[in-house]
Every structure is written in structure tokens, then in C-alpha cells.
Design a protein around this motif. Structure first.
Motif, PDB file in Angstrom:
ATOM      1  N   GLY A  97     -38.901 -33.872 -98.972  1.00  0.00           N
ATOM      2  CA  GLY A  97     -40.141 -33.362 -98.408  1.00  0.00           C
ATOM      3  C   GLY A  97     -41.178 -34.459 -98.396  1.00  0.00           C
ATOM      4  N   LEU A  98     -42.416 -34.064 -98.319  1.00  0.00           N
ATOM      5  CA  LEU A  98     -43.524 -35.016 -98.377  1.00  0.00           C
ATOM      6  C   LEU A  98     -43.985 -35.067 -99.826  1.00  0.00           C
ATOM      7  N   THR A  99     -43.389 -35.950-100.601  1.00  0.00           N
ATOM      8  CA  THR A  99     -43.645 -35.966-102.038  1.00  0.00           C
ATOM      9  C   THR A  99     -43.595 -37.384-102.594  1.00  0.00           C
ATOM     10  N   VAL A 100     -44.400 -37.626-103.632  1.00  0.00           N
ATOM     11  CA  VAL A 100     -44.392 -38.900-104.329  1.00  0.00           C
ATOM     12  C   VAL A 100     -44.828 -38.646-105.768  1.00  0.00           C
ATOM     13  N   LEU A 112     -47.566 -35.539-106.238  1.00  0.00           N
ATOM     14  CA  LEU A 112     -48.290 -34.925-105.149  1.00  0.00           C
ATOM     15  C   LEU A 112     -47.303 -34.666-104.028  1.00  0.00           C
ATOM     16  N   GLY A 113     -47.312 -33.447-103.477  1.00  0.00           N
ATOM     17  CA  GLY A 113     -46.470 -33.205-102.329  1.00  0.00           C
ATOM     18  C   GLY A 113     -45.950 -31.795-102.202  1.00  0.00           C
ATOM     19  N   VAL A 114     -45.040 -31.651-101.231  1.00  0.00           N
ATOM     20  CA  VAL A 114     -44.343 -30.404-100.952  1.00  0.00           C
ATOM     21  C   VAL A 114     -42.866 -30.758-100.871  1.00  0.00           C
ATOM     22  N   VAL A 161     -40.090 -40.142-104.007  1.00  0.00           N
ATOM     23  CA  VAL A 161     -40.706 -40.849-102.886  1.00  0.00           C
ATOM     24  C   VAL A 161     -39.978 -40.309-101.664  1.00  0.00           C
ATOM     25  N   PHE A 162     -40.499 -39.258-101.075  1.00  0.00           N
ATOM     26  CA  PHE A 162     -39.868 -38.467-100.015  1.00  0.00           C
ATOM     27  C   PHE A 162     -38.651 -37.715-100.550  1.00  0.00           C
ATOM     28  N   TYR A 163     -37.744 -38.398-101.236  1.00  0.00           N
ATOM     29  CA  TYR A 163     -36.604 -37.767-101.884  1.00  0.00           C
ATOM     30  C   TYR A 163     -36.984 -37.523-103.336  1.00  0.00           C
TER      31      TYR A 163
END
Length: 140
Positions: A65-68, A129-131, A36-38
């Protein structure tokens, strides 16, 4: 994405002169984690080299990053390039990834640590999902 992984692997390969001194090392691993972001995940594995060296190792991946998501990789594999002995495989590798998956998914990633590169592949379960950017660490 596959083209980028192949280009990164080609850049990380040693020159012809030092290639004669290298050995083949492979990693078999399992790991799980969440983001979750981290982003964090950990697991265990075994490294086996063509010169007979082998070791049980701990694996961790951390970044942001932008991740979850939440995921688990079972029966993952990795192959090292630019290795002269097993100790060259230990340490932290720089990572960057874009990921998306749901339920059963596959993943491939190439990372580097100086002259050593590591290509990972695995299948598992979860959703994400994310980067993300960060480091992948192998230790005893």
C-alpha cells in the motif's frame, strides 16, 4: 476507527447455536518490522485456550500500500472469536489498516479468517505512516 473494529468483530462472531461449542483463545506476542510501499513484520507468540491447549507460534504480517515506517510491538495481546480448538487459530487472516505513529505508539486491529476473527492490541516504539492491505499469518 474503533467503531469500524467493533463492527468487524460483530460480523465475525459466530451465531448463538455455535457459540456454545466455542472456546476462548488468547494470543500474547511481540513483533517488529518495516515498510516502504511493501510492509513486512515478524515475531513470536503464545496462544492459550480455555480447554487447556497452548502453543508457541510464529507470526508474520505482509502486505502493500502507501506506507513507510519501522516499528516494534512488545507485550501485544490478541483475542480470538469463533474458535473450536487451537488449530482454528492457525493460518492467514485478511487485514486492512490505516496507521500513523511516532516514537511510542499504540495499535488495535481486527481481522478475519472465515468464521474466526482476531482482535489485536499492542504498544511499542517506532514511526509509521500509511494505508496497507495484506495478510497476518500464525503458524507453528
Amino acid at each position: 476507527m474503533i467503531l469500524a473494529a467493533l463492527l468487524l468483530a460483530a460480523i465475525g462472531l459466530p451465531g448463538a447455536a455455535s457459540a456454545r461449542d466455542t472456546i476462548t483463545c488468547k494470543l500474547k506476542f511481540s513483533m517488529s518490522g518495516w515498510s516502504v510501499f511493501y510492509k513486512t513484520s515478524s515475531g513470536r507468540g503464545t496462544i492459550s485456550c480455555s480447554n487447556g491447549q497452548s502453543a508457541s507460534v510464529k507470526i508474520s504480517a505482509k502486505g502493500g500500500g502507501l506506507t513507510v515506517g519501522k516499528s516494534r510491538i512488545d507485550h501485544g495481546t490478541g483475542e480470538f472469536a469463533g474458535v473450536h480448538n487451537l488449530s482454528d487459530t492457525l493460518g492467514s487472516y485478511a487485514t486492512a489498516e490505516a496507521h500513523a505513529g511516532a516514537s511510542k505508539s499504540s495499535k488495535a486491529q481486527v481481522m478475519t479468517k472465515g468464521d474466526v476473527s482476531l482482535a489485536l492490541a499492542g504498544t511499542g516504539q517506532g514511526w509509521d505512516l500509511g494505508v496497507a492491505f495484506g495478510k497476518f499469518t500464525i503458524s507453528r
